[in-house]
Design a protein around this motif. Structure first.
Motif, PDB file in Angstrom:
ATOM      1  N   ALA A  48      42.952  87.618  70.167  1.00  0.00           N
ATOM      2  CA  ALA A  48      42.583  88.270  68.913  1.00  0.00           C
ATOM      3  C   ALA A  48      43.809  88.967  68.330  1.00  0.00           C
ATOM      4  O   ALA A  48      44.091  88.876  67.140  1.00  0.00           O
ATOM      5  CB  ALA A  48      41.464  89.274  69.166  1.00  0.00           C
ATOM      6  N   ARG A  49      44.537  89.619  69.187  1.00  0.00           N
ATOM      7  CA  ARG A  49      45.741  90.312  68.728  1.00  0.00           C
ATOM      8  C   ARG A  49      46.747  89.318  68.173  1.00  0.00           C
ATOM      9  O   ARG A  49      47.338  89.528  67.117  1.00  0.00           O
ATOM     10  CB  ARG A  49      46.388  91.093  69.870  1.00  0.00           C
ATOM     11  CG  ARG A  49      47.646  91.823  69.428  1.00  0.00           C
ATOM     12  CD  ARG A  49      48.288  92.549  70.561  1.00  0.00           C
ATOM     13  NE  ARG A  49      49.282  91.764  71.230  1.00  0.00           N
ATOM     14  CZ  ARG A  49      50.528  91.614  70.794  1.00  0.00           C
ATOM     15  NH1 ARG A  49      50.916  92.164  69.668  1.00  0.00           N
ATOM     16  NH2 ARG A  49      51.398  90.901  71.478  1.00  0.00           N
ATOM     17  N   LEU A  50      46.916  88.221  68.902  1.00  0.00           N
ATOM     18  CA  LEU A  50      47.881  87.219  68.445  1.00  0.00           C
ATOM     19  C   LEU A  50      47.483  86.695  67.076  1.00  0.00           C
ATOM     20  O   LEU A  50      48.325  86.505  66.206  1.00  0.00           O
ATOM     21  CB  LEU A  50      47.955  86.068  69.446  1.00  0.00           C
ATOM     22  CG  LEU A  50      48.844  86.320  70.649  1.00  0.00           C
ATOM     23  CD1 LEU A  50      49.145  85.013  71.348  1.00  0.00           C
ATOM     24  CD2 LEU A  50      50.139  87.013  70.242  1.00  0.00           C
ATOM     25  N   ASP A  51      46.169  86.493  66.912  1.00  0.00           N
ATOM     26  CA  ASP A  51      45.701  86.008  65.616  1.00  0.00           C
ATOM     27  C   ASP A  51      46.060  86.998  64.518  1.00  0.00           C
ATOM     28  O   ASP A  51      46.556  86.636  63.467  1.00  0.00           O
ATOM     29  CB  ASP A  51      44.180  85.793  65.644  1.00  0.00           C
ATOM     30  CG  ASP A  51      43.826  84.549  66.438  1.00  0.00           C
ATOM     31  OD1 ASP A  51      44.751  83.790  66.760  1.00  0.00           O
ATOM     32  OD2 ASP A  51      42.639  84.351  66.732  1.00  0.00           O
TER      33      ASP A  51
ATOM     34  N   ALA B 235      48.517  86.453  61.437  1.00  0.00           N
ATOM     35  CA  ALA B 235      48.113  86.709  60.056  1.00  0.00           C
ATOM     36  C   ALA B 235      49.127  87.639  59.387  1.00  0.00           C
ATOM     37  O   ALA B 235      49.508  87.440  58.225  1.00  0.00           O
ATOM     38  CB  ALA B 235      46.723  87.342  60.042  1.00  0.00           C
ATOM     39  N   TYR B 236      49.556  88.623  60.153  1.00  0.00           N
ATOM     40  CA  TYR B 236      50.525  89.591  59.630  1.00  0.00           C
ATOM     41  C   TYR B 236      51.839  88.895  59.287  1.00  0.00           C
ATOM     42  O   TYR B 236      52.425  89.094  58.212  1.00  0.00           O
ATOM     43  CB  TYR B 236      50.727  90.670  60.688  1.00  0.00           C
ATOM     44  CG  TYR B 236      51.826  91.633  60.387  1.00  0.00           C
ATOM     45  CD1 TYR B 236      51.713  92.542  59.323  1.00  0.00           C
ATOM     46  CD2 TYR B 236      52.972  91.671  61.170  1.00  0.00           C
ATOM     47  CE1 TYR B 236      52.717  93.450  59.056  1.00  0.00           C
ATOM     48  CE2 TYR B 236      53.984  92.572  60.911  1.00  0.00           C
ATOM     49  CZ  TYR B 236      53.853  93.467  59.840  1.00  0.00           C
ATOM     50  OH  TYR B 236      54.853  94.358  59.587  1.00  0.00           O
ATOM     51  N   VAL B 237      52.281  88.042  60.187  1.00  0.00           N
ATOM     52  CA  VAL B 237      53.530  87.319  59.959  1.00  0.00           C
ATOM     53  C   VAL B 237      53.407  86.431  58.717  1.00  0.00           C
ATOM     54  O   VAL B 237      54.312  86.348  57.882  1.00  0.00           O
ATOM     55  CB  VAL B 237      53.897  86.474  61.198  1.00  0.00           C
ATOM     56  CG1 VAL B 237      55.037  85.514  60.872  1.00  0.00           C
ATOM     57  CG2 VAL B 237      54.283  87.376  62.351  1.00  0.00           C
ATOM     58  N   MET B 238      52.247  85.781  58.611  1.00  0.00           N
ATOM     59  CA  MET B 238      52.024  84.922  57.452  1.00  0.00           C
ATOM     60  C   MET B 238      52.105  85.728  56.161  1.00  0.00           C
ATOM     61  O   MET B 238      52.661  85.276  55.160  1.00  0.00           O
ATOM     62  CB  MET B 238      50.647  84.257  57.561  1.00  0.00           C
ATOM     63  CG  MET B 238      50.561  83.192  58.625  1.00  0.00           C
ATOM     64  SD  MET B 238      51.709  81.827  58.349  1.00  0.00           S
ATOM     65  CE  MET B 238      50.656  80.735  57.384  1.00  0.00           C
ATOM     66  N   LYS B 239      51.525  86.911  56.232  1.00  0.00           N
ATOM     67  CA  LYS B 239      51.535  87.772  55.044  1.00  0.00           C
ATOM     68  C   LYS B 239      52.985  88.124  54.676  1.00  0.00           C
ATOM     69  O   LYS B 239      53.399  88.013  53.516  1.00  0.00           O
ATOM     70  CB  LYS B 239      50.734  89.041  55.365  1.00  0.00           C
ATOM     71  CG  LYS B 239      50.491  89.949  54.167  1.00  0.00           C
ATOM     72  CD  LYS B 239      49.749  91.206  54.588  1.00  0.00           C
ATOM     73  CE  LYS B 239      50.322  92.430  53.894  1.00  0.00           C
ATOM     74  NZ  LYS B 239      50.038  93.670  54.609  1.00  0.00           N
ATOM     75  N   LEU B 240      53.735  88.507  55.698  1.00  0.00           N
ATOM     76  CA  LEU B 240      55.148  88.831  55.473  1.00  0.00           C
ATOM     77  C   LEU B 240      55.863  87.640  54.843  1.00  0.00           C
ATOM     78  O   LEU B 240      56.650  87.774  53.914  1.00  0.00           O
ATOM     79  CB  LEU B 240      55.833  89.181  56.793  1.00  0.00           C
ATOM     80  CG  LEU B 240      55.584  90.572  57.376  1.00  0.00           C
ATOM     81  CD1 LEU B 240      56.512  90.802  58.546  1.00  0.00           C
ATOM     82  CD2 LEU B 240      55.802  91.640  56.307  1.00  0.00           C
ATOM     83  N   LYS B 241      55.561  86.479  55.414  1.00  0.00           N
ATOM     84  CA  LYS B 241      56.228  85.262  54.964  1.00  0.00           C
ATOM     85  C   LYS B 241      55.956  85.008  53.471  1.00  0.00           C
ATOM     86  O   LYS B 241      56.862  84.722  52.698  1.00  0.00           O
ATOM     87  CB  LYS B 241      55.691  84.093  55.795  1.00  0.00           C
ATOM     88  CG  LYS B 241      56.631  82.895  55.851  1.00  0.00           C
ATOM     89  CD  LYS B 241      56.047  81.864  56.798  1.00  0.00           C
ATOM     90  CE  LYS B 241      56.720  80.520  56.639  1.00  0.00           C
ATOM     91  NZ  LYS B 241      56.040  79.508  57.466  1.00  0.00           N
TER      92      LYS B 241
END
Lengths: 128, 128
Positions: free
Chosen positions: A95-98, A102-108
């Motif tokens: 769950a954390r990895l997900d 998601a956070y990384v995707m947002k940053l991207k």
DNA sequence: TGTATAGTTAGCTTCATGGCTAACCAATTA
DNA sequence: TAATTGGTTAGCCATGAAGCTAACTATACA
């Protein structure tokens, strides 16, 4: 079912010893007498019996004496209980990895949006 | 990957302690400093650090010091390695159960065949 | 520069673990 | 009934684990 959670200590402690893991592995293939179990190990019987006892108090193994021979069998519940623990941890972990992903995707995406505004700066810079 | 198998001893031993399991559970939710990790525990820091060290040598946890703060994170590989062990045991165990079930079915059929020959004895007898 | 913060090192105690031997039942078998 | 076999009990020893305090290092902050 009882309180398997509180006995995780004992289950993991039992499995921390290679002799005892070997016994468990052997018992996965079917029940056996103490003597049969002890045979492959270069160890005095009383020492070996201690391992059996640890496995029994952890709930991993059950045994029964008939005549003068004690037969041991695996008690799957405890094994499953321990396995469950891992699965629970993995659930949290994933769950954390997900969330992280998601956070990384947002940053991207944010970066891409910024890059779209300043196309001249999107080329390689240097270093890592 | 390295030799995770030979370190099962250390992984299970590490997980045999409730404090250390709690640390692992906490780290499943994300990395944390030693201080943050230690906070909920009523334990002197040096004692707590020993637990961190045990987790690190088992491979379950990695840490890195930046400035004066050491940040710990879970290393999923070791956890997965331990979980694998259970799955392997379960595979053997279930294979045996299948064989056992097949055996029981065979016995049952034989009994039915015998019963067909002597229908008068198939009624309830007594006790369990 | 001085002080607080975050860990670390050293060294001690206590208790559990894993091994041993020796002696001891209690079923089997001869 | 006597001897063998399969396990058990008792008790010893060495090592390691888990906790503590005290004192220390090194970074960060005022």
């Amino acid at each position: 079912m009882a309180n398997q959670l509180s006995s995780l200590d004992q289950i993991f402690a039992a499995l921390a010893d290679p002799t005892r893991r070997a016994i468990v592995m052997r018992l996965c293939a079917g029940e056996a007498s103490v003597g049969e179990l002890a045979d492959p190990f270069d160890m005095a019987l009383p020492s070996f019996m201690k391992h059996i006892h640890v496995l029994e108090t952890s709930g991993l193994v059950q045994s029964e004496k008939s005549g003068r021979v004690r037969t041991c069998r695996l008690s799957a519940d405890a094994l499953v209980g321990a396995e469950d623990w891992f699965q629970q941890q993995r659930a949290v972990w994933e769950a954390r990895l997900d969330r992280f992903e998601a956070y990384v995707m947002k940053l991207k995406k944010e970066k891409e949006r910024t890059a779209a505004k300043r196309p001249s700066r999107t080329t390689k810079r240097k270093g890592s």
